[in-house]
Design an enzyme around this catalytic site. Structure first.
Site, PDB file in Angstrom:
ATOM      1  N   ARG A 131      79.133  65.755  62.369  1.00  0.00           N
ATOM      2  CA  ARG A 131      78.360  66.496  63.380  1.00  0.00           C
ATOM      3  C   ARG A 131      79.233  67.370  64.269  1.00  0.00           C
ATOM      4  O   ARG A 131      78.783  68.397  64.763  1.00  0.00           O
ATOM      5  CB  ARG A 131      77.563  65.513  64.244  1.00  0.00           C
ATOM      6  CG  ARG A 131      76.367  64.938  63.478  1.00  0.00           C
ATOM      7  CD  ARG A 131      75.613  63.944  64.301  1.00  0.00           C
ATOM      8  NE  ARG A 131      75.221  64.482  65.599  1.00  0.00           N
ATOM      9  CZ  ARG A 131      74.814  63.745  66.615  1.00  0.00           C
ATOM     10  NH1 ARG A 131      74.756  62.443  66.513  1.00  0.00           N
ATOM     11  NH2 ARG A 131      74.466  64.316  67.752  1.00  0.00           N
ATOM     12  N   TYR A 145      68.700  79.144  71.750  1.00  0.00           N
ATOM     13  CA  TYR A 145      68.404  79.371  73.172  1.00  0.00           C
ATOM     14  C   TYR A 145      69.341  78.546  74.033  1.00  0.00           C
ATOM     15  O   TYR A 145      69.775  77.474  73.653  1.00  0.00           O
ATOM     16  CB  TYR A 145      66.935  79.054  73.514  1.00  0.00           C
ATOM     17  CG  TYR A 145      66.429  77.684  73.126  1.00  0.00           C
ATOM     18  CD1 TYR A 145      65.964  77.438  71.843  1.00  0.00           C
ATOM     19  CD2 TYR A 145      66.376  76.645  74.049  1.00  0.00           C
ATOM     20  CE1 TYR A 145      65.470  76.192  71.483  1.00  0.00           C
ATOM     21  CE2 TYR A 145      65.870  75.390  73.699  1.00  0.00           C
ATOM     22  CZ  TYR A 145      65.425  75.173  72.407  1.00  0.00           C
ATOM     23  OH  TYR A 145      64.940  73.941  72.059  1.00  0.00           O
ATOM     24  N   PRO A 146      69.682  79.094  75.204  1.00  0.00           N
ATOM     25  CA  PRO A 146      70.502  78.330  76.128  1.00  0.00           C
ATOM     26  C   PRO A 146      69.626  77.564  77.106  1.00  0.00           C
ATOM     27  O   PRO A 146      68.470  77.934  77.321  1.00  0.00           O
ATOM     28  CB  PRO A 146      71.285  79.424  76.857  1.00  0.00           C
ATOM     29  CG  PRO A 146      70.348  80.583  76.882  1.00  0.00           C
ATOM     30  CD  PRO A 146      69.444  80.469  75.684  1.00  0.00           C
ATOM     31  N   MET A 147      70.153  76.494  77.659  1.00  0.00           N
ATOM     32  CA  MET A 147      69.388  75.762  78.676  1.00  0.00           C
ATOM     33  C   MET A 147      70.276  75.103  79.723  1.00  0.00           C
ATOM     34  O   MET A 147      71.478  74.958  79.535  1.00  0.00           O
ATOM     35  CB  MET A 147      68.442  74.752  78.036  1.00  0.00           C
ATOM     36  CG  MET A 147      69.059  73.720  77.143  1.00  0.00           C
ATOM     37  SD  MET A 147      67.787  72.590  76.510  1.00  0.00           S
ATOM     38  CE  MET A 147      67.248  71.771  78.001  1.00  0.00           C
ATOM     39  N   HIS A 172      64.228  61.182  74.458  1.00  0.00           N
ATOM     40  CA  HIS A 172      64.256  62.526  73.859  1.00  0.00           C
ATOM     41  C   HIS A 172      64.657  62.451  72.380  1.00  0.00           C
ATOM     42  O   HIS A 172      64.056  63.104  71.521  1.00  0.00           O
ATOM     43  CB  HIS A 172      65.232  63.381  74.675  1.00  0.00           C
ATOM     44  CG  HIS A 172      65.902  64.491  73.941  1.00  0.00           C
ATOM     45  ND1 HIS A 172      65.365  65.752  73.854  1.00  0.00           N
ATOM     46  CD2 HIS A 172      67.065  64.543  73.258  1.00  0.00           C
ATOM     47  CE1 HIS A 172      66.185  66.517  73.152  1.00  0.00           C
ATOM     48  NE2 HIS A 172      67.220  65.815  72.778  1.00  0.00           N
ATOM     49  N   GLN A 185      69.473  70.224  64.361  1.00  0.00           N
ATOM     50  CA  GLN A 185      69.838  70.759  65.672  1.00  0.00           C
ATOM     51  C   GLN A 185      71.336  70.669  65.879  1.00  0.00           C
ATOM     52  O   GLN A 185      71.987  69.714  65.447  1.00  0.00           O
ATOM     53  CB  GLN A 185      69.075  70.027  66.776  1.00  0.00           C
ATOM     54  CG  GLN A 185      69.853  69.024  67.592  1.00  0.00           C
ATOM     55  CD  GLN A 185      69.953  67.656  66.916  1.00  0.00           C
ATOM     56  OE1 GLN A 185      69.744  67.525  65.726  1.00  0.00           O
ATOM     57  NE2 GLN A 185      70.301  66.654  67.686  1.00  0.00           N
ATOM     58  N   SER A 223      62.947  67.012  79.525  1.00  0.00           N
ATOM     59  CA  SER A 223      62.626  68.452  79.532  1.00  0.00           C
ATOM     60  C   SER A 223      61.621  68.799  80.616  1.00  0.00           C
ATOM     61  O   SER A 223      61.796  69.790  81.333  1.00  0.00           O
ATOM     62  CB  SER A 223      62.057  68.892  78.181  1.00  0.00           C
ATOM     63  OG  SER A 223      63.011  68.703  77.168  1.00  0.00           O
TER      64      SER A 223
HETATM   65  O1  76R Z   1      73.480  62.706  69.936  1.00  0.00           O
HETATM   66  C1  76R Z   1      72.486  62.100  69.492  1.00  0.00           C
HETATM   67  O2  76R Z   1      71.889  62.333  68.431  1.00  0.00           O
HETATM   68  C2  76R Z   1      71.921  61.035  70.385  1.00  0.00           C
HETATM   69  C3  76R Z   1      70.631  61.429  70.949  1.00  0.00           C
HETATM   70  C4  76R Z   1      70.589  62.842  71.533  1.00  0.00           C
HETATM   71  C5  76R Z   1      71.285  63.316  72.646  1.00  0.00           C
HETATM   72  C6  76R Z   1      72.292  62.610  73.532  1.00  0.00           C
HETATM   73  C7  76R Z   1      69.773  63.921  71.024  1.00  0.00           C
HETATM   74  C8  76R Z   1      68.973  63.842  69.887  1.00  0.00           C
HETATM   75  N1  76R Z   1      69.940  65.009  71.831  1.00  0.00           N
HETATM   76  C9  76R Z   1      70.865  64.691  72.819  1.00  0.00           C
HETATM   77  C10 76R Z   1      71.351  65.517  73.832  1.00  0.00           C
HETATM   78 MN1  76R Z   1      68.906  66.728  71.772  1.00  0.00          MN
HETATM   79  N2  76R Z   1      67.919  68.498  71.616  1.00  0.00           N
HETATM   80  C11 76R Z   1      67.823  69.439  72.627  1.00  0.00           C
HETATM   81  C12 76R Z   1      66.829  70.368  72.278  1.00  0.00           C
HETATM   82  O3  76R Z   1      63.800  72.437  73.808  1.00  0.00           O
HETATM   83  C13 76R Z   1      64.111  71.368  74.375  1.00  0.00           C
HETATM   84  O4  76R Z   1      63.301  70.730  75.095  1.00  0.00           O
HETATM   85  C14 76R Z   1      65.475  70.809  74.237  1.00  0.00           C
HETATM   86  C15 76R Z   1      66.340  71.476  73.187  1.00  0.00           C
HETATM   87  C16 76R Z   1      66.324  70.023  71.033  1.00  0.00           C
HETATM   88  C17 76R Z   1      65.250  70.727  70.253  1.00  0.00           C
HETATM   89  C18 76R Z   1      67.023  68.834  70.625  1.00  0.00           C
HETATM   90  C19 76R Z   1      66.796  68.148  69.438  1.00  0.00           C
HETATM   91  N3  76R Z   1      69.820  67.397  73.482  1.00  0.00           N
HETATM   92  C20 76R Z   1      70.863  66.779  74.093  1.00  0.00           C
HETATM   93  C21 76R Z   1      71.368  67.651  75.131  1.00  0.00           C
HETATM   94  C22 76R Z   1      72.571  67.389  76.022  1.00  0.00           C
HETATM   95  C23 76R Z   1      72.066  66.777  77.276  1.00  0.00           C
HETATM   96  C24 76R Z   1      73.084  66.221  78.170  1.00  0.00           C
HETATM   97  O5  76R Z   1      74.170  65.774  77.743  1.00  0.00           O
HETATM   98  O6  76R Z   1      72.748  66.232  79.369  1.00  0.00           O
HETATM   99  C25 76R Z   1      70.572  68.774  75.130  1.00  0.00           C
HETATM  100  C26 76R Z   1      70.684  70.000  76.010  1.00  0.00           C
HETATM  101  C27 76R Z   1      69.613  68.600  74.087  1.00  0.00           C
HETATM  102  C28 76R Z   1      68.603  69.489  73.785  1.00  0.00           C
HETATM  103  N4  76R Z   1      68.032  66.090  69.999  1.00  0.00           N
HETATM  104  C29 76R Z   1      68.226  64.877  69.368  1.00  0.00           C
HETATM  105  C30 76R Z   1      67.251  66.875  69.169  1.00  0.00           C
HETATM  106  C31 76R Z   1      66.961  66.133  67.967  1.00  0.00           C
HETATM  107  C32 76R Z   1      66.160  66.700  66.777  1.00  0.00           C
HETATM  108  C33 76R Z   1      67.554  64.898  68.094  1.00  0.00           C
HETATM  109  C34 76R Z   1      67.525  63.742  67.108  1.00  0.00           C
HETATM  110  C35 76R Z   1      68.728  63.825  66.232  1.00  0.00           C
HETATM  111  C36 76R Z   1      68.777  62.708  65.239  1.00  0.00           C
HETATM  112  O7  76R Z   1      68.991  61.572  65.641  1.00  0.00           O
HETATM  113  O8  76R Z   1      68.590  63.017  64.048  1.00  0.00           O
END
Ligand code: 76R
Length: 249
Positions: A131, A145-147, A172, A185, A223
């Site tokens: 990863r 997209y940025p956030m 999430h 992602q 979110s």
């Molecule tokens: O790393 C990991 O897989 C553990 C769980 C996980 C974390 C920590 C995870 C899983 N994400 C994490 C962190 Mn995510 N993610 C987004 C978006 O549009 C939106 O509302 C948000 C945009 C999507 C679509 C997405 C998808 N994630 C984060 C972070 C960092 C936050 C921080 O550190 O504060 C962001 C900004 C973010 C945003 N996330 C997943 C996904 C998907 C599909 C998963 C599941 C992955 C899997 O287990 O296969």
């Protein structure tokens, strides 16, 4: 405790969006256009070799809408390599016919919220390595997209305890896992690098899945209360083999 979370950081990332100046491209001679295309295909082959050697990865998409025409995404082990790559792209003949539309600089990031057992080097686990240093999927659609995480009154991500943030992100991730196989992602961190805090790059076979996951995630507390979103770029895969058909008018 309110404290930063540790992260694993992988390859550096550049999203580079360009608009083709069709007017000047159409005015170029047949020979100039041919040379520009061939040179560009060779550059793509160079990127493909880097990817084969597992020294980086790349993707190129046709942007739908007027924000740009082509979106490139590059991953490289160092920022120097990204800069060199960008400069090499700028120096191509085709670049003479492209206008810079946008760029975004970040680094592949995995946050370490979940408890880790002692004695295990998580960073070395193959699933983590894969990863951090991913070969980008060659799927049909991309969304970038940025956030930010909000810091406003009651909705302040940066005053929440780490345990609470971890729980919200775990919730999430459960939404995310429902899209296994449909969405890939890549989260890249950009605090200190670019104008937003994270870059989100999603790949999909079916364009509608992009809308579905982003919509569904809007209802996750992380979110709905703490997510702030920038602009969106959405694109359809640009194959090297269709470059000629794409460019010639
Ligand atoms: O790393 C990991 O897989 C553990 C769980 C996980 C974390 C920590 C995870 C899983 N994400 C994490 C962190 Mn995510 N993610 C987004 C978006 O549009 C939106 O509302 C948000 C945009 C999507 C679509 C997405 C998808 N994630 C984060 C972070 C960092 C936050 C921080 O550190 O504060 C962001 C900004 C973010 C945003 N996330 C997943 C996904 C998907 C599909 C998963 C599941 C992955 C899997 O287990 O296969």
């Amino acid at each position: 405790m309110v404290e930063a979370v540790e992260t694993f950081d992988g390859w550096y990332c550049l999203h580079d969006m360009r608009t083709i100046d069709w007017t000047s491209w159409k005015l170029a001679s047949e020979a100039e256009r041919h040379a520009a295309r061939v040179e560009f295909e060779q550059l793509i082959e160079k990127w493909e070799n880097t990817e084969k050697q597992k020294e980086g990865s790349h993707a190129h998409y046709k942007v739908v809408g007027q924000k740009a025409d082509i979106l490139f995404m590059f991953l490289r082990p160092t920022v120097e390599e990204l800069v060199d790559l960008e400069t090499e792209l700028n120096k191509t003949l085709l670049a003479d016919y492209m206008v810079k539309a946008h760029s975004y600089v970040s680094v592949v990031e995995i946050s370490r919220y979940q408890p880790e057992k002692e004695g295990i080097d998580y960073g070395a686990l193959p699933e983590i390595q894969e990863r951090l240093y991913p070969t980008l999927p060659k799927w049909e659609y991309i969304s970038f997209y940025p956030m930010n995480r909000r810091r406003e009154g009651e909705e302040n991500w940066y005053t929440l305890e780490k345990r609470v943030r971890g729980k919200l992100l775990y919730e999430h991730s459960k939404t995310g896992r429902k899209y296994a196989g449909k969405i890939k992602q890549i989260i890249t961190g950009s605090i200190g690098f670019d104008d937003w805090e994270w870059g989100v790059t999603l790949f999909a076979h079916d364009v509608l899945e992009l809308k579905k996951i982003v919509y569904e995630m809007r209802f996750d507390e992380v979110s709905s209360r703490y997510g702030e979103f920038g602009y969106f770029f959405i694109g359809n895969k640009l194959e090297k083999s269709e470059l000629a058909a794409y460019l010639y008018v």
